[in-house]
Design an enzyme around this catalytic site. Structure first.
Site, PDB file in Angstrom:
ATOM      1  N   ASP A  15       0.851  -1.192   0.000  1.00 45.47           N
ATOM      2  CA  ASP A  15       0.000   0.000   0.000  1.00 45.47           C
ATOM      3  C   ASP A  15       0.882   1.236   0.000  1.00 45.47           C
ATOM      4  O   ASP A  15       1.815   1.341   0.817  1.00 45.47           O
ATOM      5  CB  ASP A  15      -0.898   0.018   1.245  1.00 45.47           C
ATOM      6  CG  ASP A  15      -1.890  -1.137   1.277  1.00 45.47           C
ATOM      7  OD1 ASP A  15      -1.988  -1.864   0.267  1.00 45.47           O
ATOM      8  OD2 ASP A  15      -2.553  -1.311   2.308  1.00 45.47           O
ATOM      9  N   ASP A 136     -16.070  -3.464  -0.725  1.00 48.63           N
ATOM     10  CA  ASP A 136     -15.579  -3.206   0.619  1.00 48.63           C
ATOM     11  C   ASP A 136     -16.780  -3.025   1.537  1.00 48.63           C
ATOM     12  O   ASP A 136     -17.679  -2.234   1.249  1.00 48.63           O
ATOM     13  CB  ASP A 136     -14.707  -1.946   0.629  1.00 48.63           C
ATOM     14  CG  ASP A 136     -13.570  -2.030  -0.378  1.00 48.63           C
ATOM     15  OD1 ASP A 136     -13.070  -3.143  -0.600  1.00 48.63           O
ATOM     16  OD2 ASP A 136     -13.192  -0.987  -0.932  1.00 48.63           O
TER      17      ASP A 136
END
Length: 250
Positions: A15, A136
């Site tokens: 990330d 998500d």
């Protein structure tokens, strides 16, 4: 690399935020628990340890800041295993640019939900196998825009529609458990896997080898692991034993 039946890929996450490799708690800026310079070298490390696919997320792009396109290009140049990328992919042109850059799969979330027809358009142009849609979930509802906005649908409700539109796979992240290293609830994973025919990759709260063993019995095609491998709660190479049932049972 396409997903294979009866295999569960162990996929390390890289990330990117402020040009560094980070791990956030529940995706919230300011909660960085891991900060490492040179994200491309981190990706190279996971490849050297046996990763067959690497999960790359441009957190700055996801949160509406400037995209880290140059870093993404560097990762593609320095890593030879397939890469999947998400974060800030809000239009078809940028999606195409990333695929042409050399990423195996793009991960789209907000755009897939807010702009019906986009998944179909991208799947027809580039092939379904290159289009992964991110669902998500927070409090059992799908969240978009870097997990900052909730929509009135469950992951299962959206997954069937997205499969029909041409999504080649689904990335399911349970935000309620993301980055907390406290495990996760397996029930929503099972419900999603059973509701669609395309591969599902799971992310969120995986914090132990027992969690990976639990997921290996759900039918997921892969599991993305972030904080747990960076903070040494899980030995990555031990986790790799769960990719193949034959090796796992030895």
């Amino acid at each position: 690399m396409s997903f294979q039946k009866d295999r569960m890929l162990i996929i390390p996450a890289v990330d990117i935020k402020n040009r560094k490799c980070v791990q956030l708690v529940q995706g919230k800026p300011g909660t960085e628990q891991v900060v490492i310079d040179d994200p491309a070298s981190v990706a190279e490390k996971w490849e050297s340890l046996g990763a067959e696919t690497i999960h790359v997320v441009d957190l700055d792009g996801a949160l509406g800041s400037d995209k880290n396109t140059d870093i993404l290009e560097e990762i593609v140049e320095r890593v030879s295993v397939p890469l999947q990328v998400g974060g800030g992919i809000r239009d078809s042109d940028y999606a195409g640019k990333l695929l042409e850059m050399g990423f195996e799969r793009i991960i789209i979330g907000t755009m897939a939900i807010e702009k019906p027809g986009t998944v179909k358009e991208l799947a027809e142009e580039y092939g379904s196998e290159h289009i992964m849609v991110s669902l998500d979930s927070r409090d059992s509802r799908v969240v978009i825009k870097g997990w900052t906005e909730k929509v009135p649908f469950t992951p299962v409700e959206l997954a069937g529609r997205l499969q029909e539109e041409g999504a080649g796979s689904i990335l399911f992240t349970n935000v309620d458990f993301e980055g907390l290293l406290k495990g996760f609830d397996v029930k929503p994973v099972l419900e999603l896997v059973e509701s669609i025919e395309i591969p599902v990759v799971y992310s969120g709260g995986v914090s132990s080898i027992k969690d990976i063993e639990l997921l290996s019995g759900t039918g997921v095609a892969g599991v993305v692991i972030g904080s747990a491998i960076y903070r040494k709660k899980i030995d990555f190479q031990e986790a790799l034993r769960y990719q193949d049932p034959g090796i796992r049972d030895e």
